[in-house]
Design a protein around this motif. Structure first.
Motif, mmCIF file in Angstrom:
data_model
loop_
_atom_site.group_PDB
_atom_site.id
_atom_site.type_symbol
_atom_site.label_atom_id
_atom_site.label_comp_id
_atom_site.label_asym_id
_atom_site.label_seq_id
_atom_site.Cartn_x
_atom_site.Cartn_y
_atom_site.Cartn_z
ATOM 1 N N PRO A 146 0.839 -1.209 0.000
ATOM 2 C CA PRO A 146 0.000 0.000 0.000
ATOM 3 C C PRO A 146 0.874 1.259 0.000
ATOM 4 O O PRO A 146 1.861 1.331 0.732
ATOM 5 N N LYS A 159 -3.268 4.090 -2.313
ATOM 6 C CA LYS A 159 -4.227 3.512 -1.370
ATOM 7 C C LYS A 159 -4.977 4.603 -0.612
ATOM 8 O O LYS A 159 -6.136 4.440 -0.262
ATOM 9 N N ALA A 160 -4.281 5.712 -0.351
ATOM 10 C CA ALA A 160 -4.886 6.810 0.410
ATOM 11 C C ALA A 160 -4.145 8.099 0.079
ATOM 12 O O ALA A 160 -3.130 8.102 -0.614
ATOM 13 N N GLU A 208 -4.333 7.420 11.632
ATOM 14 C CA GLU A 208 -5.617 6.876 11.169
ATOM 15 C C GLU A 208 -5.529 6.435 9.709
ATOM 16 O O GLU A 208 -6.051 5.381 9.341
ATOM 17 N N THR A 209 -4.885 7.238 8.882
ATOM 18 C CA THR A 209 -4.756 6.925 7.451
ATOM 19 C C THR A 209 -3.896 5.677 7.253
ATOM 20 O O THR A 209 -4.227 4.801 6.446
ATOM 21 N N THR A 256 -5.967 2.610 8.384
ATOM 22 C CA THR A 256 -7.034 2.335 7.420
ATOM 23 C C THR A 256 -6.459 1.692 6.159
ATOM 24 O O THR A 256 -6.998 0.719 5.647
ATOM 25 N N ALA A 257 -5.350 2.232 5.669
ATOM 26 C CA ALA A 257 -4.728 1.689 4.457
ATOM 27 C C ALA A 257 -4.268 0.247 4.663
ATOM 28 O O ALA A 257 -4.367 -0.575 3.761
ATOM 29 N N ASN A 307 -5.616 -1.904 6.760
ATOM 30 C CA ASN A 307 -6.747 -2.788 7.073
ATOM 31 C C ASN A 307 -7.730 -2.953 5.925
ATOM 32 O O ASN A 307 -8.675 -3.706 6.044
ATOM 33 N N ASP A 308 -7.546 -2.221 4.826
ATOM 34 C CA ASP A 308 -8.456 -2.342 3.672
ATOM 35 C C ASP A 308 -8.131 -3.566 2.857
ATOM 36 O O ASP A 308 -7.044 -4.008 2.717
#
Length: 155
Positions: A114, A133-134, A147-148, A151-152, A154-155
Motif C-alpha cells: 500500500p 491507497k490513500a 488513522e490513514t 485504514t490503508a 486494514n483495507d
C-alpha cells in the motif's frame, strides 16, 4: 481513553487537566501502535522526512527514510515494507512515477505494498485514480497520519 498534554505556551505549572490543553487519543499514539511494521517514507524535504521518521518510530514502526523516488524504490526492494508514504511533488521522479515503479516490481518483489500519497498540490481524485491507497493533504495532523496508515493497512 484519552490523555491531555500541556502546550508550553499554557505555562501551567501543575498541568491540571483543564482546557486549553490538547487532547490526543492514546490508543492511536501508543508506543506500540505501529510495532511489527516497516514503513518507507519518501520525502524530499529533510525536516519533514526526519519528523515523520521520529514520529512513526516512536509508535513502534521500523522506518526507512528516502530523500527521493530512486532511494524510495531501492528501499522497497531491500526492505519489503508493509507501507510506503510518499510525497508527490519531488525533484526528478515524482510520487506518481515512484508508484508506477513499485507496481512494476510485481507482487513477489513488494509491488503490491500500500502506498499513501502526501501532498499539498494535487487533487484527491487524480491521486486515488492513479492507484494510491490513500491521500494525506499537507499539512496533516499526527492523528490523521496514524488513522490513514491504519485504514490503508486494514483495507
Amino acid at each position: 481513553m484519552t490523555f491531555r498534554a500541556c502546550r508550553k505556551a499554557d505555562n501551567c505549572a501543575s498541568c491540571e487537566l483543564e482546557d486549553p490543553h490538547v487532547i490526543v487519543e492514546s490508543s492511536l499514539m501508543s508506543p506500540t501502535r505501529l510495532s511489527n511494521l516497516t514503513i518507507v517514507v519518501v520525502e524530499d524535504h529533510n525536516d519533514t522526512r526526519r519528523f515523520l521518521g521520529i514520529f512513526l518510530g516512536h509508535l513502534g514502526a521500523k522506518v526507512v527514510l528516502a530523500g527521493n523516488a530512486i532511494e524510495g524504490l531501492a528501499a522497497v526492494k531491500t526492505y519489503h515494507p508493509n507501507l510506503v508514504l510518499t510525497d508527490i511533488s519531488m525533484p526528478g521522479r515524482d510520487g506518481f512515477g515512484l508508484l508506477s515503479d513499485i507496481r512494476a516490481l510485481g507482487p513477489d518483489a513488494g509491488g503490491n505494498v500500500p502506498v499513501i500519497a502526501m501532498t499539498a498540490f494535487v487533487d484527491r481524485a487524480r491521486i486515488l485514480n492513479a492507484g494510491f491507497k490513500a491521500f494525506l493533504s499537507k499539512p496533516f495532523s499526527p492523528e490523521t497520519l496514524v488513522e490513514t496508515i491504519l485504514t490503508a493497512l486494514n483495507d
